[in-house]
Each structure stands twice: as structure tokens, then as C-alpha cells.
Design an enzyme around this catalytic site. Sequence first.
Site, PDB file in Angstrom:
ATOM      1  N   LYS A  76     -21.178  20.911   8.544  1.00 50.84           N
ATOM      2  CA  LYS A  76     -22.569  20.476   8.748  1.00 50.84           C
ATOM      3  C   LYS A  76     -23.520  21.515   8.166  1.00 50.84           C
ATOM      4  CE  LYS A  76     -25.560  18.878  12.553  1.00 50.84           C
ATOM      5  NZ  LYS A  76     -25.605  18.660  14.028  1.00 50.84           N
ATOM      6  N   SER A 151     -27.093  14.162  15.439  1.00 50.92           N
ATOM      7  CA  SER A 151     -27.570  14.639  14.144  1.00 50.92           C
ATOM      8  C   SER A 151     -26.454  14.897  13.131  1.00 50.92           C
ATOM      9  CB  SER A 151     -28.374  15.927  14.333  1.00 50.92           C
ATOM     10  OG  SER A 151     -27.566  16.969  14.848  1.00 50.92           O
ATOM     11  N   SER A 175     -24.843  15.365  19.453  1.00 52.66           N
ATOM     12  CA  SER A 175     -24.897  15.261  18.000  1.00 52.66           C
ATOM     13  C   SER A 175     -23.548  15.170  17.300  1.00 52.66           C
ATOM     14  CB  SER A 175     -25.672  16.451  17.417  1.00 52.66           C
ATOM     15  OG  SER A 175     -27.029  16.354  17.766  1.00 52.66           O
TER      16      SER A 175
END
Length: 476
Positions: A76, A151, A175
Site C-alpha cells: 500500500k 482505504s 481499511s
Amino acid sequence: MVGKIAYYADLLRQKQLSARELTQSYLDRIARDNPALNAYITVAADFALAQADAVDRRRMAGEDLPMLAGIPMTVKDNISTKGILTTCASKILSNYVPVFNAFAVERIYANGGVMLGKTNLDEFGMGSTCEHSAYGATRNPVDRTRVPGGSSGGGAAAVAADLAVYALGSDTGGSIRQPSAFCGTVGFKPTYGMVSRWGLIAYASSLDQIGVIAPTVEDAAIVTDAIALPDPMDATCSPASRPSAYAGLKRDVKGLKIGLIRNLFRGLNPVIENAVRAAAEHFRTLGAEVVEVEAERLDLVLPVYYILACAEAASNLSRYDGVRYGVRAKGATSFEEMVCKTRSEGFGDEVKRRIMLGNYVLSSGYFDAYYKKAQEMRNGLIADLDALLRSVDCLLAPTVASTAFGIGEFNSLSPVEMYLTDLCTVPVNVCGLPAISLPCGKDEKGLPIGLQLIGKRFADADLLAYANAYQTTREG
């Protein structure tokens, strides 16, 4: 059910496949499919191939390598990678190249992992759809008209579309788990302090936790064993030794006592409720006992979460001033104007909204009324869930109250309506507990539904074993 990591590791060990060939096949898929999905912000092709070649040389020299050696993965884009752009999907960090790796990334490299690139996210981890990114929205590979969740939506989309074998993500309020539910992958959020946060760019420091998105529970366990080690660079990382999740994975659940959280089923979409209750029934067929439980103060978790998360975000993001690193706005005639202009141009609307809310609850005259009360209520919530987990082995709930939204649909909701979608996931972060989302069915449109299991503090290996028992017997 054999996980994807074990499958590829066996082929590599038997020299039926080279790490370069495997890595190149994933880079080819990224080149073909990423333009439509937008899962990756940065593709590090040369870096990945160099890592793969190093693994091949070691294997040809006769070294017995870890299971992760040569396996392509992704990170990420809010987790630091030395020499590789790390943007947090924000304009304000569009030129930021870290000089060090996050601890979790170093652990992957130490195990021979091959890093394909950096995946998309809601800016600074603030969002639930992966649409709040300076680099454009990510699309759900199950249905490209829909969001992948957020996210960590880029990582979930990459794993679901087979553009990476697994992904490292971060989970502040769901997330990792929410996008995993939307994309039909496994998403594991460890106990707070199980995995070092060193090198994770902070959103809310008391809530953030690095975890794993993977095709199977087995894959998640293998990666967790690699990254869940003590780290003196992170004062919140537990110094205690961790039992191997992978070694203890194949336990049955006969005699297990599971608490179904009644609070989180109120007003739930009937299709999702039926799927999650069917999962609970499946545990019963495996010999587990399922009882309904209720956490008295759980209904107050959303205001507690958003007060604390936004307060911490306002503090953490104050470092972005255009002076030390990141983008600096041009045309300012004073220091104050430069800082204001940099932040106004660099931060997106959702980030600004949370900074303003955070500064409000921390301001003089409101600190006691909001932030202090939220901290007190957090202690009460921790006590409630700890009490429940003394009476059962783990808790069961939906991961999300809906399946994946259409692109743009979420933006038509008010901020309060948007935040309500986090109801099932945020209690875990507020209380620092481990949780895992795994697929438990599909809705009438064929969209994945997520089942969430919540474990006792630092009983991560046990929780992964419970999830594995469900997944291998349900799908295998």
C-alpha cells in the site's frame, strides 16, 4: 485447500518455474489490466525483476529459501519503501521518495519477497471506497462499475484480479477488512502492537495497524509470520514472542464457543444477514457452539472512533508544511502563506474535512467535551469487548453492512452516512483487537459478502486457525 503462496513456492523449489518468470508474468498482467482497474500508483518493474533474479541465484546455489522467496507481492502506498515513490495517494507527497523501508517491508525482503509496486488508496487512508485518491479511483475487479472499498482498495483489487499474490495494507477503521469483503479476498488486521508500525505513514497512531490482504487464510498466516516480530523502533510493538500462525493453522473448531454480536445485525440487509448467519451455522456443523451476545456500549463506537481518529490525524498531518519534505506551493510571499497554500493545494477534501474536525475537538473549550469523553468511552468499549471475549473464544459479525457501492454512489451520501458504513469494523481498531474478513457468499448481483471474526488480544494465531477451519471446509 492449498494457498497460492505454497503452490508457487513448491513450483519454485522444484525448479519448474523461476522467480523471474513468475514475476514477469505478474508484470505482464499489471500492464494488461491495471489501466482499467487503477490498482497500482507505481509499478516497480526493474526493482521487482532484480529481486527475482537475486532469489534465482540463491536457489541455483542450493540455498533452502523461505516460503515467501520469489513470490510477487505489493505494498500500500502509505508504507515506506526505500528509493520508491510513496505518495499516500496525495498531491502533497507526489514527489516523496523515502530513504528507508518500513519494518514490515524489510521483513518481506528478508524472506525473499518480490515487490511489484505500490497500490492505490484513499488519500492518507481516509475513505471507504478508494475514490478519494489524487491518482484517480480504483475499480473493483469483480464488477468494474463498482468500488473496491477502502482505504486499501488498490491492494484488495490487485489480489482479487491476480495482479499480486498478496498485499501489505493498513487498517485504521476497517481499511483492510472492508475492501477485502467488497473484492472477495481475505483481509487480516492483527492485534495492535503485533506488527510494527515503523515506516507506516501515520493517520491515527493509536488505531493504525499493518496487515495482510491475500487469497486465502493460509496465505495470510504465512505473511503474518514473516512480518509479526518485535521491533525496538516502534514503542507500541509488543516485545513478546509470537507463536507461528502457519504451524497451528490446521486445528479443528470442535468445542469452540463463538459469540454472534447481536448489535451489528440490527437493520442489516437481509441478504447479508442470511449469508453471515449461514456462516455461523456452518461453524455449528463443525462442532462449535454459537451464542448471541451484545456489547452494551457498542452503539457509541462511531462517534468515539471519528473523534479520536480525526484528532490524531490533525496532529499527525501538521508535519506537512512544505518545509521539510513533500510538495511546496509556489507563489507565496510569507511563511504563513506558503504553509496555508501548500496544505490547501496538497490535501484533498476528505483529508481537509477530517483535519478540521480533529482541530475542533482538540480546541480550547471543546477538548474536555469531546476528546476527553471519547477517550473515557473508549476505555468502556475495551472493557465491554474484553468481557465478551472472556466468555467466548471469538466474536462473529458482518464485515460491512452492504456489498460494493457503485462508482460515484458513495459520494452522493452525506459525510455522516458515509461514516456509518464503518460501524462493523471500527470497534476492532478502537479496542486494538485482531480481526479477519473472509468471503461467505454473494448477493443477488454476484457481489462478495464478507464474514468477520474478531479474536482475543494477541491470540492472532488462534483467530487465523478458526478462519481457516471455516474457509477450507466451506470452499474445499
